[in-house]
Write a protein that holds these residues in place. Sequence first.
Motif, PDB file in Angstrom:
ATOM      1  N   VAL A 109       0.834  -1.177  -0.144  1.00 19.39           N
ATOM      2  CA  VAL A 109       0.046   0.023  -0.095  1.00 19.39           C
ATOM      3  C   VAL A 109       0.800   1.365  -0.157  1.00 19.39           C
ATOM      4  N   ARG A 110       1.948   1.274   0.620  1.00 18.59           N
ATOM      5  CA  ARG A 110       2.645   2.200   0.945  1.00 18.59           C
ATOM      6  C   ARG A 110       3.258   2.771  -0.306  1.00 18.59           C
ATOM      7  N   ALA A 111       3.899   1.777  -1.088  1.00 16.90           N
ATOM      8  CA  ALA A 111       4.570   1.674  -2.407  1.00 16.90           C
ATOM      9  C   ALA A 111       3.571   2.275  -3.458  1.00 16.90           C
ATOM     10  N   ALA A 112       2.350   1.614  -3.559  1.00 19.42           N
ATOM     11  CA  ALA A 112       1.358   2.161  -4.343  1.00 19.42           C
ATOM     12  C   ALA A 112       1.072   3.664  -4.338  1.00 19.42           C
ATOM     13  N   ALA A 113       1.250   4.168  -2.948  1.00 17.01           N
ATOM     14  CA  ALA A 113       0.844   5.541  -2.623  1.00 17.01           C
ATOM     15  C   ALA A 113       1.651   6.368  -3.390  1.00 17.01           C
ATOM     16  N   LEU A 114       2.996   5.914  -3.632  1.00 15.73           N
ATOM     17  CA  LEU A 114       3.959   6.854  -4.331  1.00 15.73           C
ATOM     18  C   LEU A 114       3.601   7.131  -5.890  1.00 15.73           C
ATOM     19  N   GLY A 115       2.667   6.395  -6.310  1.00 18.33           N
ATOM     20  CA  GLY A 115       2.048   6.477  -7.421  1.00 18.33           C
ATOM     21  C   GLY A 115       0.537   6.988  -7.515  1.00 18.33           C
ATOM     22  N   THR A 116      -0.488   6.453  -7.797  1.00 20.50           N
ATOM     23  CA  THR A 116      -1.845   7.091  -7.932  1.00 20.50           C
ATOM     24  C   THR A 116      -2.631   5.814  -7.411  1.00 20.50           C
ATOM     25  N   ILE A 117      -3.265   6.042  -6.317  1.00 23.58           N
ATOM     26  CA  ILE A 117      -4.168   4.890  -5.916  1.00 23.58           C
ATOM     27  C   ILE A 117      -5.574   5.538  -5.974  1.00 23.58           C
ATOM     28  N   HIS A 118      -6.405   4.635  -6.695  1.00 18.87           N
ATOM     29  CA  HIS A 118      -7.775   5.123  -7.053  1.00 18.87           C
ATOM     30  C   HIS A 118      -8.849   4.830  -5.964  1.00 18.87           C
ATOM     31  N   SER A 119      -8.539   3.856  -5.582  1.00 20.00           N
ATOM     32  CA  SER A 119      -9.431   3.590  -4.139  1.00 20.00           C
ATOM     33  C   SER A 119      -8.983   2.476  -3.639  1.00 20.00           C
ATOM     34  N   VAL A 120      -9.363   2.596  -2.224  1.00 16.37           N
ATOM     35  CA  VAL A 120      -9.032   1.536  -1.069  1.00 16.37           C
ATOM     36  C   VAL A 120     -10.513   1.191  -0.245  1.00 16.37           C
ATOM     37  N   THR A 121     -10.567  -0.012  -0.042  1.00 16.60           N
ATOM     38  CA  THR A 121     -11.842  -0.369   0.658  1.00 16.60           C
ATOM     39  C   THR A 121     -11.307  -1.537   1.592  1.00 16.60           C
ATOM     40  N   MET A 122     -11.967  -1.741   2.870  1.00 19.06           N
ATOM     41  CA  MET A 122     -11.923  -2.519   3.759  1.00 19.06           C
ATOM     42  C   MET A 122     -13.100  -3.201   4.391  1.00 19.06           C
ATOM     43  N   VAL A 123     -13.072  -4.410   4.371  1.00 18.96           N
ATOM     44  CA  VAL A 123     -14.308  -4.850   5.227  1.00 18.96           C
ATOM     45  C   VAL A 123     -13.815  -5.784   6.268  1.00 18.96           C
ATOM     46  N   THR A 124     -13.970  -5.362   7.594  1.00 19.81           N
ATOM     47  CA  THR A 124     -13.699  -6.112   8.716  1.00 19.81           C
ATOM     48  C   THR A 124     -14.946  -6.827   9.153  1.00 19.81           C
ATOM     49  N   ARG A 125     -14.612  -8.200   9.482  1.00 12.28           N
ATOM     50  CA  ARG A 125     -15.622  -9.062  10.101  1.00 12.28           C
ATOM     51  C   ARG A 125     -15.042  -9.531  11.399  1.00 12.28           C
ATOM     52  N   LYS A 126     -15.837  -9.332  12.585  1.00 15.14           N
ATOM     53  CA  LYS A 126     -15.332  -9.981  13.936  1.00 15.14           C
ATOM     54  C   LYS A 126     -16.417 -10.760  14.415  1.00 15.14           C
ATOM     55  N   PRO A 127     -16.072 -11.880  15.297  1.00 11.31           N
ATOM     56  CA  PRO A 127     -16.991 -12.453  16.195  1.00 11.31           C
ATOM     57  C   PRO A 127     -17.778 -11.219  17.128  1.00 11.31           C
ATOM     58  N   PRO A 128     -18.773 -11.403  17.451  1.00 12.16           N
ATOM     59  CA  PRO A 128     -19.662 -10.432  18.341  1.00 12.16           C
ATOM     60  C   PRO A 128     -18.752 -10.035  19.536  1.00 12.16           C
ATOM     61  N   LYS A 129     -18.092 -11.227  20.154  1.00 11.44           N
ATOM     62  CA  LYS A 129     -17.603 -11.175  21.300  1.00 11.44           C
ATOM     63  C   LYS A 129     -16.313 -10.079  21.330  1.00 11.44           C
ATOM     64  N   SER A 130     -15.880  -9.719  20.212  1.00  6.39           N
ATOM     65  CA  SER A 130     -14.588  -8.557  19.880  1.00  6.39           C
ATOM     66  C   SER A 130     -15.233  -7.453  19.913  1.00  6.39           C
ATOM     67  N   LEU A 131     -16.622  -7.201  19.601  1.00  3.99           N
ATOM     68  CA  LEU A 131     -17.116  -5.895  19.592  1.00  3.99           C
ATOM     69  C   LEU A 131     -18.050  -5.316  20.564  1.00  3.99           C
ATOM     70  N   VAL A 132     -18.470  -6.374  21.509  1.00  2.34           N
ATOM     71  CA  VAL A 132     -19.566  -6.005  22.373  1.00  2.34           C
ATOM     72  C   VAL A 132     -19.095  -4.588  23.382  1.00  2.34           C
ATOM     73  N   LYS A 133     -17.958  -4.406  23.438  1.00  5.24           N
ATOM     74  CA  LYS A 133     -17.245  -3.367  24.546  1.00  5.24           C
ATOM     75  C   LYS A 133     -16.961  -2.075  23.405  1.00  5.24           C
ATOM     76  N   ALA A 134     -17.179  -2.139  22.263  1.00  4.11           N
ATOM     77  CA  ALA A 134     -16.759  -0.971  21.341  1.00  4.11           C
ATOM     78  C   ALA A 134     -17.779   0.135  21.753  1.00  4.11           C
ATOM     79  N   GLU A 135     -16.969   1.483  21.660  1.00  4.76           N
ATOM     80  CA  GLU A 135     -17.766   2.567  21.901  1.00  4.76           C
ATOM     81  C   GLU A 135     -19.144   2.570  21.042  1.00  4.76           C
TER      82      GLU A 135
END
Length: 266
Positions: free
Chosen positions: A126-152
């Motif tokens: 990603v850092r190397a690509a950023a020295l040129g032109t990056i058109h888009s970056v998307t990220m999908v995070t999936r976690k077990p519910p127990k990893s997220l129950v205390k999230a703000e």
Amino acid sequence: MKIGIAGLGTIGRVVARRLVEKEDSLVLDCVAAGDEDKARRYLAEAGWDVPVVSIAEMARRADVIVDCAPTAAFREIAEAAADNGRILVTVSGAALMTADDLVARAAKGGGRIILATGALLGLDAVRAAALGTIHSVTMVTRKPPKSLVKAEHVVRNRIDLTALDAPLKIFEGSAREGATAFPANVNVAAALGLAGVGPDRTRLEIWADPALERNTHFITVDADSARFTLSIENVPTDENPGTGRITALSVIATLRALVTPLHIGT
């Protein structure tokens, strides 16, 4: 090289043990902790003669400060490191993303801030690509519910994750918005945003998925130099399901890179 660890929790303990038991060129010089008595008991039980000091004292005596503390303590730690010209190693991408002034402060004092890779696969690409032109970056995070129950975001919006029988999308927006909503859960997205097209153009989805046992991240980068996808499943720690085991190892790899004669990766 003398190392100070700020925070002796899930990540800090792994880093400390590795420094004491397996590293020759890196010396655990001192520790700072919110609960100093608890930290002293842990160090004594481990049989390590390592002093527990204040953050200010750590910044005066250690060459490198490793931030393993809760997000709320980041600024105090970073300011102390910057003002004393120290190297700060952190995985708190979400905190760093909202503290641009600290980079200038570190430069003024002769220090450096290193955001360790943490749980993110392919950060070099990603850092190397950023020295040129990056058109888009998307990220999908999936976690077990127990990893997220205390999230703000989950607590504040009273999202019930206790009885899910299907995946539930609990957030969609930019990496910057995600860092605000999930300051302790989206350091990976923050690091991705800082490395690539910026946190405002990096798109993020967060899902609670009851079918999962591991925290997963799926990233797509479209650039003029390459198009690539990254997928990682992190094994959670026993102490904190929201933290992957690879995170502490990433910190150790970052520290090694400071002293090794052979450096792999950009």
